[in-house]
Write a protein that holds these residues in place. Structure first.
Motif, PDB file in Angstrom:
ATOM      1  N   ALA A 181      13.976 -64.848  51.012  1.00 32.21           N
ATOM      2  CA  ALA A 181      15.837 -64.260  51.275  1.00 32.21           C
ATOM      3  C   ALA A 181      16.516 -65.477  49.406  1.00 32.21           C
ATOM      4  O   ALA A 181      16.187 -66.316  49.274  1.00 32.21           O
ATOM      5  CB  ALA A 181      16.060 -65.271  52.539  1.00 32.21           C
ATOM      6  N   SER A 182      18.121 -65.410  49.592  1.00 31.84           N
ATOM      7  CA  SER A 182      18.379 -65.809  47.857  1.00 31.84           C
ATOM      8  C   SER A 182      19.370 -67.266  49.200  1.00 31.84           C
ATOM      9  O   SER A 182      19.454 -67.592  50.320  1.00 31.84           O
ATOM     10  CB  SER A 182      19.322 -65.183  47.773  1.00 31.84           C
ATOM     11  OG  SER A 182      21.135 -65.055  48.966  1.00 31.84           O
ATOM     12  N   PRO A 183      19.622 -67.695  47.634  1.00 31.01           N
ATOM     13  CA  PRO A 183      20.484 -69.150  48.287  1.00 31.01           C
ATOM     14  C   PRO A 183      21.396 -68.657  49.381  1.00 31.01           C
ATOM     15  O   PRO A 183      22.203 -69.897  49.877  1.00 31.01           O
ATOM     16  CB  PRO A 183      20.994 -69.898  47.007  1.00 31.01           C
ATOM     17  CG  PRO A 183      19.828 -69.478  46.076  1.00 31.01           C
ATOM     18  CD  PRO A 183      19.737 -67.779  46.163  1.00 31.01           C
ATOM     19  N   ARG A 184      21.836 -67.527  49.072  1.00 27.99           N
ATOM     20  CA  ARG A 184      22.762 -67.976  49.984  1.00 27.99           C
ATOM     21  C   ARG A 184      22.889 -68.136  51.785  1.00 27.99           C
ATOM     22  O   ARG A 184      23.456 -68.589  52.649  1.00 27.99           O
ATOM     23  CB  ARG A 184      23.788 -66.782  49.669  1.00 27.99           C
ATOM     24  CG  ARG A 184      24.846 -66.369  48.469  1.00 27.99           C
ATOM     25  CD  ARG A 184      25.595 -64.773  49.080  1.00 27.99           C
ATOM     26  NE  ARG A 184      26.207 -64.863  47.864  1.00 27.99           N
ATOM     27  CZ  ARG A 184      26.400 -64.181  46.709  1.00 27.99           C
ATOM     28  NH1 ARG A 184      25.378 -63.265  46.798  1.00 27.99           N
ATOM     29  NH2 ARG A 184      26.696 -64.216  45.674  1.00 27.99           N
ATOM     30  N   ALA A 185      20.788 -67.419  51.695  1.00 24.03           N
ATOM     31  CA  ALA A 185      20.886 -67.870  53.424  1.00 24.03           C
ATOM     32  C   ALA A 185      20.791 -68.929  53.148  1.00 24.03           C
ATOM     33  O   ALA A 185      21.324 -69.294  54.679  1.00 24.03           O
ATOM     34  CB  ALA A 185      19.199 -66.929  52.896  1.00 24.03           C
ATOM     35  N   ALA A 186      20.652 -69.836  52.870  1.00 24.10           N
ATOM     36  CA  ALA A 186      20.634 -71.550  52.907  1.00 24.10           C
ATOM     37  C   ALA A 186      22.284 -71.673  53.549  1.00 24.10           C
ATOM     38  O   ALA A 186      22.475 -72.260  54.328  1.00 24.10           O
ATOM     39  CB  ALA A 186      20.100 -72.037  51.907  1.00 24.10           C
ATOM     40  N   GLN A 187      22.574 -71.757  52.449  1.00 21.05           N
ATOM     41  CA  GLN A 187      24.345 -71.591  52.390  1.00 21.05           C
ATOM     42  C   GLN A 187      24.552 -71.389  54.330  1.00 21.05           C
ATOM     43  O   GLN A 187      25.664 -72.029  55.450  1.00 21.05           O
ATOM     44  CB  GLN A 187      25.229 -71.164  52.217  1.00 21.05           C
ATOM     45  CG  GLN A 187      24.835 -72.204  50.333  1.00 21.05           C
ATOM     46  CD  GLN A 187      25.733 -71.090  49.425  1.00 21.05           C
ATOM     47  OE1 GLN A 187      25.674 -70.131  49.510  1.00 21.05           O
ATOM     48  NE2 GLN A 187      26.400 -71.715  48.195  1.00 21.05           N
TER      49      GLN A 187
END
Length: 338
Positions: free
Chosen positions: A269-275
Motif C-alpha cells: 500500500a501507498s502512503p495514502r493508505a496510512a493517511q
C-alpha cells in the motif's frame, strides 16, 4: 513527530465529539430506512464523505448502489449527478466542453458548458467500462476538487464526493482501473448480496409498500463544520506508529512483512493508505463519542483501506490468494506496541 497539543478545552472537545456521535448516528439510521442491510457499505460511505475521501463499490448490479447515493443526497441535502460509464464516453462528456455562442451584439465567443462532474455527490456507475482516457478525467477532481478545461481551473463546491461502482463478474469490454486511480479511492468496499430476510424486506419496501420519505438532517455548511472537528481528535504517537507499521507490513521488502506477504505480494500500500487509516479512525472515534483514537479504530477499516492498494505477484494470482485474508492476518498478528 509528536502529536500537536490541542488548544480546545477537554470538556469543549468532548461536547463536540458527543454532538458528532449524535448527528452521525441519526444520519446512519435515516439512510438505513431506505437501504436494507448493507450496514458496512453505508457506514464506509459516510466515513469517507466526512473525511473528504471517495469510495469504490464492487458488486453485481441491482444491490442498491444508486439508491444509496440518492439517499445520501436527500438526507445531507447535496446535489447529485449520475454518470453511466460506457466505452464511447469521452472526457468532455464528464467535465464539460467549450462551445461557441453569440452575445447580444452578435459577437462570437467561447463559453464553457459544465458537465455532470460539477456536482457534490457523483455516482460513477460501472467506471471500468470507460476507456483509461475517460477514467483519468476524474483524477484531478478526486484529488484536488478542481476541474481544468481550456486553461481555466474551476473549483467544485464542497463537500464533493465520488462513489464509483464496478461489476466483479462481467469483465468483457472493461478497462481495469490503473493503480494510480485506485489509490485515490479512500475505501474499496465489496457489496454483499442480501440474505433471505433482507431481500424480503427490499421487495416489501419497493413493490408492496409506499416509498420511504427521508428527512433532511444536514447541509453542506454543517458537513464542513463537522469535518473541522476531525482535526482536533487526538492521535497519540503509538497509535500513529501502529498505522504506519500496518501499511509497511503490506510491503514484502520490509521487516514487518509476514511470510505470506513476502511470498504472494508484489507491491504494498501507498502512503495514502496510512493517511486514510488515520482519517477513518478519527471519524470512527467521533462516531462513538470519543475525542481520541484507539488501536481498534485503526484496524476497523483496514481491509477497505488496504485491499485495493496491495498488488499480488504471479504466485499470489495463480493460487487465487485473497488480499483481504492477508490483511486480516496482518491485523491479527501485528503487535500494537513495539
Amino acid at each position: 513527530m509528536n502529536q500537536p497539543e490541542t488548544t480546545e478545552e477537554p470538556t469543549v472537545l468532548q461536547a463536540e465529539a458527543d454532538h458528532f456521535k449524535k448527528v452521525f448516528n441519526e444520519v446512519r439510521s435515516e439512510i438505513g430506512r431506505m437501504i436494507i442491510g448493507q450496514e458496512k457499505v453505508v457506514e464506509s460511505t459516510l466515513y469517507a464523505l466526512f473525511c473528504g475521501g471517495n469510495v469504490l463499490l464492487e458488486g453485481v448490479p441491482g444491490l442498491g448502489k444508486t439508491e444509496l447515493v440518492k439517499a445520501l443526497s436527500k438526507v445531507l441535502e447535496l446535489h447529485f449527478q449520475r454518470i453511466q460509464f460506457t466505452p464511447d464516453l469521452m472526457p468532455a462528456d464528464i467535465i464539460g466542453t467549450n462551445i461557441m455562442s453569440t452575445d447580444e451584439t452578435g459577437t462570437y465567443r467561447f463559453e464553457f458548458r459544465k458537465g455532470p462532474i460539477f456536482t457534490q455527490l457523483l455516482l460513477a456507475d460501472e467506471i471500468n467500462r470507460a476507456s483509461p482516457k475517460t477514467q483519468s478525467a476524474l483524477l484531478e477532481t478526486m484529488q484536488e476538487g478542481t476541474v481544468t478545461a481550456g486553461g481555466t481551473q474551476y473549483r467544485l463546491d464542497q463537500p464533493f464526493f465520488v462513489l464509483a461502482t464496478q461489476n466483479p463478474i462481467e469483465q468483457e469490454g472493461t478497462y481495469p482501473l490503473p493503480e494510480a486511480q485506485l489509490d485515490r479511492f479512500m475505501f474499496k468496499v465489496n457489496v454483499p448480496f442480501p440474505n433471505r430476510d433482507e431481500l424480503n424486506m427490499i421487495v416489501q419496501q419497493t413493490i408492496l409498500k409506499q416509498p420511504v420519505e427521508l428527512k433532511k438532517l444536514l447541509n453542506s455548511e454543517q458537513i464542513l463544520e463537522l469535518r473541522s472537528v476531525l482535526e482536533k481528535v487526538v492521535v497519540v504517537e503509538p497509535i500513529r506508529d501502529y498505522a504506519i507499521r500496518l501499511v509497511l507490513s503490506t510491503h514484502p521488502g520490509t521487516d514487518f512483512a509476514t511470510d505470506e506477504i513476502r511470498r504472494f505480494v508484489h507491491w504494498g500500500a501507498s502512503p495514502r493508505a496510512a493517511q486514510s487509516l488515520v482519517k477513518a479512525a478519527r471519524v470512527r472515534a467521533l462516531s462513538e463519542g470519543r475525542a481520541h483514537v484507539a488501536f481498534e479504530d485503526i484496524r476497523y477499516f483496514a481491509n477497505e483501506v488496504l485491499q485495493h492498494r496491495v498488488l499480488l505477484n504471479y504466485d499470489g494470482q495463480a493460487e487465487n490468494v485473497g488480499v483481504d485474508d492477508l490483511i486480516t492476518k496482518i491485523c491479527k498478528d501485528l503487535p500494537e506496541k513495539e
